[in-house]
Structures are given as C-alpha cells and as structure tokens.
Scaffold this motif. Structure first.
Motif, short mmCIF file in Angstrom:
data_model
loop_
_atom_site.label_atom_id
_atom_site.label_comp_id
_atom_site.label_asym_id
_atom_site.label_seq_id
_atom_site.Cartn_x
_atom_site.Cartn_y
_atom_site.Cartn_z
N PRO A 1 1.07 -0.90 -0.55
CA PRO A 1 -0.30 0.04 0.53
C PRO A 1 0.85 1.08 -0.27
CG PRO A 1 -0.53 -1.47 2.04
CD PRO A 1 0.81 -2.25 1.10
N ALA A 2 0.53 1.72 -0.61
CA ALA A 2 1.33 3.64 -0.58
C ALA A 2 1.65 3.84 0.83
CB ALA A 2 0.85 4.86 -1.12
N GLY A 3 2.96 4.56 0.91
CA GLY A 3 3.57 5.10 2.46
C GLY A 3 3.85 3.76 3.11
N SER A 4 4.03 2.91 2.32
CA SER A 4 4.73 1.06 3.32
C SER A 4 6.47 1.63 2.97
CB SER A 4 4.11 0.55 2.44
OG SER A 4 3.06 0.19 2.78
N GLY A 5 6.66 2.54 1.59
CA GLY A 5 8.67 2.32 1.81
C GLY A 5 8.59 3.89 2.65
N PRO A 6 10.28 3.22 2.48
CA PRO A 6 10.66 4.85 3.28
C PRO A 6 10.58 6.16 1.97
CG PRO A 6 12.59 3.13 2.48
CD PRO A 6 11.33 2.73 1.20
N ALA A 7 10.13 7.29 3.63
CA ALA A 7 9.43 8.65 2.41
C ALA A 7 10.83 8.80 2.34
CB ALA A 7 9.11 9.14 3.73
N ASP A 8 11.81 8.80 2.29
CA ASP A 8 13.20 9.79 2.68
C ASP A 8 13.83 9.53 0.81
OD1 ASP A 8 13.82 8.34 4.07
OD2 ASP A 8 15.14 9.11 4.62
N ASP A 9 12.96 8.07 0.57
CA ASP A 9 14.05 7.97 -0.57
C ASP A 9 13.69 7.34 -2.21
OD1 ASP A 9 16.36 6.44 -2.14
OD2 ASP A 9 16.56 4.59 -0.41
N GLY A 10 13.97 6.72 -2.77
CA GLY A 10 13.69 6.01 -3.86
C GLY A 10 12.73 7.55 -4.64
N LEU A 11 12.27 7.34 -5.55
CA LEU A 11 11.56 7.97 -6.34
C LEU A 11 9.93 8.10 -5.85
CD1 LEU A 11 11.66 9.48 -9.30
CD2 LEU A 11 10.13 7.12 -10.10
N ASP A 12 9.27 9.42 -4.94
CA ASP A 12 7.91 9.69 -4.97
C ASP A 12 6.71 10.07 -6.48
OD1 ASP A 12 5.40 9.94 -4.60
OD2 ASP A 12 6.10 11.64 -3.24
N LEU A 13 6.02 9.24 -6.96
CA LEU A 13 5.27 9.36 -8.63
C LEU A 13 4.34 9.74 -8.02
CD1 LEU A 13 6.81 6.83 -9.19
CD2 LEU A 13 5.25 6.18 -10.48
N GLU A 14 3.81 10.70 -6.63
CA GLU A 14 3.06 11.65 -6.14
C GLU A 14 1.59 11.56 -7.12
OE1 GLU A 14 4.81 15.08 -8.42
OE2 GLU A 14 6.23 15.58 -6.00
N GLY A 15 1.43 9.95 -7.15
CA GLY A 15 -0.07 9.83 -7.92
C GLY A 15 -0.25 9.63 -9.19
N ARG A 16 0.89 9.94 -10.40
CA ARG A 16 1.41 9.38 -11.68
C ARG A 16 0.24 8.03 -11.98
NH1 ARG A 16 4.98 13.50 -10.38
NH2 ARG A 16 5.40 14.42 -11.73
#
Length: 455
Positions: A64-79
């Motif tokens: 589910p969205a929000g499970s991964g690290p908040a400060d790492d990776g690529l945030d698609l912002e809902g794309r």
C-alpha cells in the motif's frame, strides 16, 4: 515536484541496479498480479495507489502507498504507472511499404492487390530485415514489451520471410518478446505447401494461421467446403502441437466464425485458438450475436479486435461516408466471458497508411472507438493481461517476481491518459530508464528510394 525535476530524479533512481522504491504510484487494478494490497482503496477509474520495490531489474514487492521509505526512492506523486503493453496482432513483414507500394485506395481488395505487387517486387531477406527492424525500433521506443506478428507465408515466400524473422527474433530476444504466425488463405492447407508450411512453422516454434477465405477470394465467399479446410488445418496443428491464430470475417457480411468455433470443439482445441477481426459479427441481429458468442465461449476462443485498421478499411466506398466502425462487439463478448484483446495490426502499409507501433495510441483510440469508458473499469486489460493470457507471454502485469518493465505517464487520472498522446511517457525496462529514441523516417525513406525503380 516539477516535471523536469521528476524526470531527473527518476533517472538517478532507476539505474537498473540495486534496490529502488517507487512510491505513490497509481496502477490499474487489473494489472496487479496479486490483486489489491490490503488497506488500499481504488480511485474512480479502478486504480490503486501503491508503493513498488524494484530490486535488480525485477519487482520485489507491492505494498500500500506509504509503506516504503519516505525519504528514499522515487515519489510518483500519484502519476499513472502501467506495465509495458502487448501488441498481439501485427504484420511486421508488410510494415512501412506505403510509400513504395501501388496506391490502394484504402479498401481491402485493393490493399491486398497492392501488397501482393510489393511482395513480389521487393520482399527479399535484406528488405524484410530492414523494415522489421524499423518497426521494432518504433515499438521499443513507445514501450511495447511483446509482439505477435503474422507473416505472409505463400509458396515461394515463406522460407525467406521465416528465415528473416528467426534472425530478428534472436536479435531482439532481450528487448521485445516475439511470436510469429503463418498467414495464408485457408485453402492452402489442403496443398503440399500447406503441409510444408506447417513443418516450417513447427521448426520455428510459431503458430498456424490463415485467412478464412479462398486464395484470391474475399471474406464471406468462395468457401463452401470451409469445414473440410478447417479440419485439414486443425489436423496439421494437432500433429505438431501448434496453436492457431486466424483472420476471420473481416467484412460487413461473412460468417466463418461459427465454423471455426465448432472445429475447435471437434478437434479438442478449446483454449488454443485466436480469431482476429470478426467485424461482421457486429452487424448481425442480437439473437445471432448471442448465439455465436455462446459458441465462442464454449470453444474457448480468444478474440482480437483491431479498431484503428478496421475503422480505416471497413465501409470505405468512393464518395460515401462510412456508416459503421468495423469493430466486433467487444462488450458483449467480454460479458459472456470471452477473452478480448485490442492490437495495432498493420502499420504504414496498403492496409493501413498510418500508425507507429504505439500500443498506448492504439489503446487510447480503442477506448474512444469502442466506448470503453464511463466507467473505464478494466479497459486496460485489453492491452495487458488479456493478450498476455492469449499469447502465454510474460508481460503486461505488475507483481512480485515480474520483470520491472514499466511506463510512467504525466497523468493523474484515466481521462488524462487518454486526452494526450503521452509522447512524454517514461519507459523503464528491467528497472532502468530507457533512452531509446524513435528511429528517423529517413532510415526507411532511404531504403525505399534504393528499392524503388527509377522512372
């Protein structure tokens, strides 16, 4: 984050090595192998917001969205994030001949005559290689993961074309998965060439195929012995354990489809037959449509509709505006449990003067032509999981263990995906941003100029 900043971030994260999180990705539910992650809801278009873990080119987890690290990776912002698409009905051997073949006028009989003239004049090994390569380069740049191509396999041509395809298939194995189908008029299978072709296809690992018309004939005429011809085809297929993919009823009036379905049942070939086009089915009465669809369901036949090409070919008469769309009754077929896919078919040849091997474009047009909207529901399935099931190719899905072949759209809703060409989509192959660009038409134009006799 601006589009420019997002692309820069995507490039730094998606290198194809190590681990990377893609967070807040909007994915069509139908593409998720394991269904909706617990605690996740769907938006109005049937899409889920998820986090995706990529590890060494594969998808390692879906959460589910929000499970991964908040400060790492690529945030698609809902794309929107989709798997790469499948184009399961193509003609790579015909492609990109529209500029040199005789003018067809856009009708089926004239397109067939123009293609025959071009084939006899030009279809040698090097010409086939160049044009197939160009078509695949277009598909790769657009984000196509897998292709099933039909190959004209007439006597005197089959060996040349299948040899060229075999080279192409090996060369592209790590880039686009390829299948091939032998394409001849149905009556070819009662000749010596039909048996020789079946052996050639079996050696190449392809599928038996054909057109439900006689040599030189049209759909809907000249096949009084269609059941005998189908029996010959199915016998050759059974002897070699080959699946079947046929062009069926590509006309306003034709009715070979029930014969194919009954042949599949007669030969215990349920679930191993695909029928493309099936245009005339849409113009039958409701009772006739229901009867035929029930038979298709019993036979386990998959249907491929080619909306862009049949919109171009069907109902074309000089000075007359077309009265119908040329497509098969997709909604009714799916409601009865019949698998349906959409595909691109011809590309810049006498049968279709346009196209670019872009399945996103084909899908977007198909949604509008077939009214697969309001709601969009599972329309994405027709270019992903449905053709994957019919072809057996591993593509078109997102889930743990799947290869990280993905595309990211600058779109936050399905109507936005459809509204624009999505020419700025981001293509990811095996977890790495793809830098493949579309080939220049100059490449194919130079080839055409070299092969066209001067006047």
């Amino acid at each position: 984050m601006s589009d420019t900043a997002f692309r820069a971030r995507a490039r730094s994260v998606l290198t194809g090595y190590g681990r990377a999180w893609l967070s807040r990705a909007r994915v069509p539910l139908v593409c998720l192998v394991d269904g909706l992650p617990k605690g996740t809801s769907l938006d109005r278009d049937g899409c889920a917001m998820i986090d995706l873990l990529i590890d060494n080119g594969q998808i390692a987890g879906v959460r589910p969205a929000g499970s991964g690290p908040a400060d790492d990776g690529l945030d698609l912002e809902g794309r929107h994030l989709w798997p790469l698409l499948i184009d399961m009905h193509v003609h790579l051997d015909k492609g990109h001949t529209v500029g040199r073949a005789p003018v067809s006028g856009g009708t089926h009989p004239s397109a067939r005559a123009a293609t025959t003239a071009d084939r006899l004049a030009h279809w040698r090994h090097d010409d086939l290689i160049r044009r197939m390569e160009f078509g695949l380069a277009c598909a790769e740049a657009h984000g196509v993961a897998a292709i099933r191509t039909h190959l004209d396999s007439h006597a005197g041509q089959a060996e040349t074309t299948w040899t060229a395809f075999s080279e192409i298939q090996a060369r592209w194995a790590k880039r686009i998965a390829l299948q091939a189908v032998g394409l001849v008029p149905l009556d070819a299978y009662r000749t010596d060439h039909g048996r020789e072709l079946a052996d050639l296809i079996a050696k190449q690992g392809g599928l038996l195929g054909g057109v439900t018309r006689a040599s030189g004939g049209t759909h809907g005429s000249g096949l009084e012995d269609i059941d005998v011809l189908l029996d010959a085809l199915f016998l050759l297929a059974r002897e070699r354990d080959l699946d079947i993919d046929l062009h069926v009823d590509e006309a306003a009036r034709a009715d070979a489809l029930p014969h194919v379905a009954r042949a599949a049942i007669r030969h215990n070939y349920e679930g191993r037959v695909t029928c493309g086009h099936c245009c005339s089915l849409a113009l039958m009465s409701d009772a006739e449509i229901r009867e035929r669809i029930a038979l298709l369901a019993d036979a386990g036949i998959g249907i491929v509709t080619l909306p862009t090409v049949n919109l171009y070919l069907q109902g074309r008469e000089q000075g007359v505006t077309p009265r119908w769309r040329g497509v098969t009754p997709v909604k009714e077929l799916r409601a009865a449990g019949v698998g349906v896919a959409v595909a691109g078919d011809n590309c810049r040849d006498p049968f279709f003067a346009y196209g670019d091997h872009d399945m996103v474009d084909t899908w977007r047009q198909s949604v509008r032509i077939l009214h697969l909207d309001h709601p969009y529901d599972d329309a994405v399935a027709l270019a992903t999981i449905e053709p994957a099931a019919m072809t057996g190719l591993e593509a078109g899905t997102i889930g743990a263990g799947c290869r990280a072949d993905l595309m990211i759209f600058e779109a936050w809703s399905m109507d936005q995906v459809i509204a624009r060409p999505q020419s700025d989509r981001t293509i990811v192959r095996a977890g790495k941003i793809s830098d493949v660009a579309l080939p220049s038409y100059r490449e194919i134009e130079l080839t055409s100029a070299q092969l066209t006799p001067s006047t």
